[in-house]
Design an enzyme around this catalytic site. Structure first.
Site, short mmCIF file in Angstrom:
data_model
loop_
_atom_site.label_atom_id
_atom_site.label_comp_id
_atom_site.label_asym_id
_atom_site.label_seq_id
_atom_site.Cartn_x
_atom_site.Cartn_y
_atom_site.Cartn_z
N CYS A 1 14.94 -7.58 35.46
CA CYS A 1 15.85 -8.71 35.68
C CYS A 1 15.42 -9.89 34.81
O CYS A 1 15.01 -10.95 35.31
CB CYS A 1 15.85 -9.08 37.16
SG CYS A 1 17.17 -10.22 37.61
N TYR B 1 -1.28 -1.35 22.05
CA TYR B 1 -0.67 -2.52 22.68
C TYR B 1 0.58 -2.15 23.46
O TYR B 1 1.54 -2.92 23.52
CB TYR B 1 -0.36 -3.60 21.62
CG TYR B 1 -1.58 -3.99 20.83
CD1 TYR B 1 -2.55 -4.82 21.40
CD2 TYR B 1 -1.80 -3.49 19.55
CE1 TYR B 1 -3.70 -5.14 20.70
CE2 TYR B 1 -2.96 -3.81 18.85
CZ TYR B 1 -3.90 -4.63 19.43
OH TYR B 1 -5.05 -4.95 18.74
#
Length: 438
Positions: free
Chosen positions: A363, A392
């Site tokens: 969201c 990463y």
């Protein structure tokens, strides 16, 4: 080179179909290739070994921040790789994975006293000092530890390098540039000489060299060479003042082909350049690759939840959203610094390619992996893989939106193992005791 290829039309990790892993582990999930890790380390080790006169008994220390999974670290440790660490937790991970303490470098701009004490106590190879105030704190910590030492538990004087900020910033994005004059890392070159001299007067630290790291995902050799030449000049100046310099820590940062580039510097050219710059200094070099070893050794496996059409597939301003079950909490790089990851279907469908916006379920409006990617026709349930996700990726993952942390899988030939499992919702909630007044 990586070891994710199509066999009978479907993508595999070495000898294991990704469809099999998705069925067994579910998605999203990171998948790592042992063969790729081994190959990339071997290429770098061979390149370094080709220049013994210039590079000495060089250390290759994997940047643990790129991928801190214990099985990944153990895979590299068994090959002889050391570890570049930036926290006590990373030192502990490296030790647990089998990296000897004398092959561990401790870097980082904000080491606490407790972390410095731990590094000294376990006997890491080198502590890279990043400021005058850190040097003062390290001397105090070392002195305190020695005062508390016993005959049966002696404390060795820590060997240190001064991390120099050469005012040479480089990297694939402003947020991964670390050697510029305004970056927080390292000591300005015009201050490093005095700091090195001051350290040499203390009985509680032993300065042995200089270090630098100017950025990440660097795609040309020129800025790296400029930084290395700055270290060479400083080495000669320090020696001219009667100080001893036996090591040069060159950091990491060499880029990888996320976009499929073929014009990036090779590992061999990178090491040869370093050897040319250091030739005649008679120092031990250290290389600290992270992305270089791990990026193309991993993919993020995901599944299509649905395809959302907005404004019609051909209408003006219309968008076609490929909604995936992987979100920015699983792969932060695109949201964090606009990073590119190729996305490929595990088993492509036939048909005319279409443009898709690749988005996740989080969201947040920043939960977008890419816009207008041309892909084969996609449907709900299709498996896809983000390529080049071994560095990463999982280390930056979180449980944002109360989504279980993404699991990790290591493949070795035809065998595989879950090397970090996905927690259950019960385990997630169980980590948070309710306040006793509620």
């Amino acid at each position: 080179m990586h070891h994710f290829d199509r066999i009978n039309g479907a993508l595999q990790a070495e000898g294991v179909p990704l469809e099999v892993l998705a069925g067994a582990v579910s998605t999203p999930a990171y998948v790592y290739s042992t063969a790729t890790l081994t190959r990339h380390y071997g290429l770098l080790a061979d390149a370094v070994a080709a220049h013994p006169a210039a590079l000495g008994k060089a250390l290759i220390a994997f940047a643990v921040k790129a991928n801190s999974n214990l099985s990944v670290l153990a895979t590299l440790a068994r090959l002889g790789c050391g570890a570049d660490t930036v926290s006590e937790g990373e030192i502990r991970r490296a030790l647990k994975a089998g990296v000897p303490a004398d092959r561990i470098v401790f870097s980082g701009v904000g080491k606490t006293d407790a972390e410095l004490a731990f590094a000294i106590d376990v006997g890491v190879r080198q502590i890279n000092v990043e400021s005058a105030v850190e040097l003062d704190r390290l001397i105090e910590v070392s002195s305190s530890l020695k005062q508390r030492a016993t005959a049966s538990r002696a404390i060795a004087t820590p060997e240190i390098a001064i991390r120099v900020n050469p005012a040479v910033g480089a990297g694939g994005h402003a947020r991964i540039t670390t050697g510029g004059a305004t970056d927080k890392f390292g000591v300005p070159a015009d201050e490093a000489h005095a700091l090195y001299a001051r350290a040499s007067l203390s009985p509680h630290v032993t300065p042995v060299g200089l270090a630098c790291h100017i950025g990440s995902q660097i795609t040309t050799l020129e800025p790296l060479e400029a930084a290395f030449r700055a270290l060479r000049t400083m080495t000669l100046e320090l020696r001219g003042a009667g100080l001893t310099v036996t090591r040069l820590d060159l950091g990491g940062g060499l880029g990888v082909p996320y976009h499929g580039q073929s014009d990036l510097p090779s590992i061999e050219a990178y090491v040869a350049m370093a050897a040319r710059v250091l030739d005649g200094l008679e120092v031990e070099a250290a290389f600290e690759p992270g992305r270089l070893l791990a990026a193309n050794a991993g993919v993020l496996l995901s599944r299509v939840i649905q395809v959302n059409e907005r404004g019609g597939s051909s209408g003006v301003g219309g968008r076609r959203f490929l909604v995936l079950d992987a979100g920015m909490n699983d792969l932060m790089r695109p949201a964090l610094y606009d990073a590119f990851h190729d996305l490929v279907p595990v088993r492509p469908r036939e048909g005319e390619p279409r443009l898709y916006d690749l988005v996740g379920p989080i969201c947040e409006s920043t939960d977008v992996f890419a816009r207008d990617r041309l892909l084969p026709p996609m449907q709900a349930g299709d498996l896809v893989a983000f390529m080049g996700a071994g560095a990463y990726g999982a280390v930056l993952a979180s449980e944002y939106n109360s989504r279980p942390l993404v699991p990790e899988v290591l493949v070795d030939g035809g065998r595989w193992a879950v090397v970090r499992r996905r927690p259950t919702y019960e385990e997630m909630l169980g980590r948070e005791p309710t306040a006793n007044w509620l």
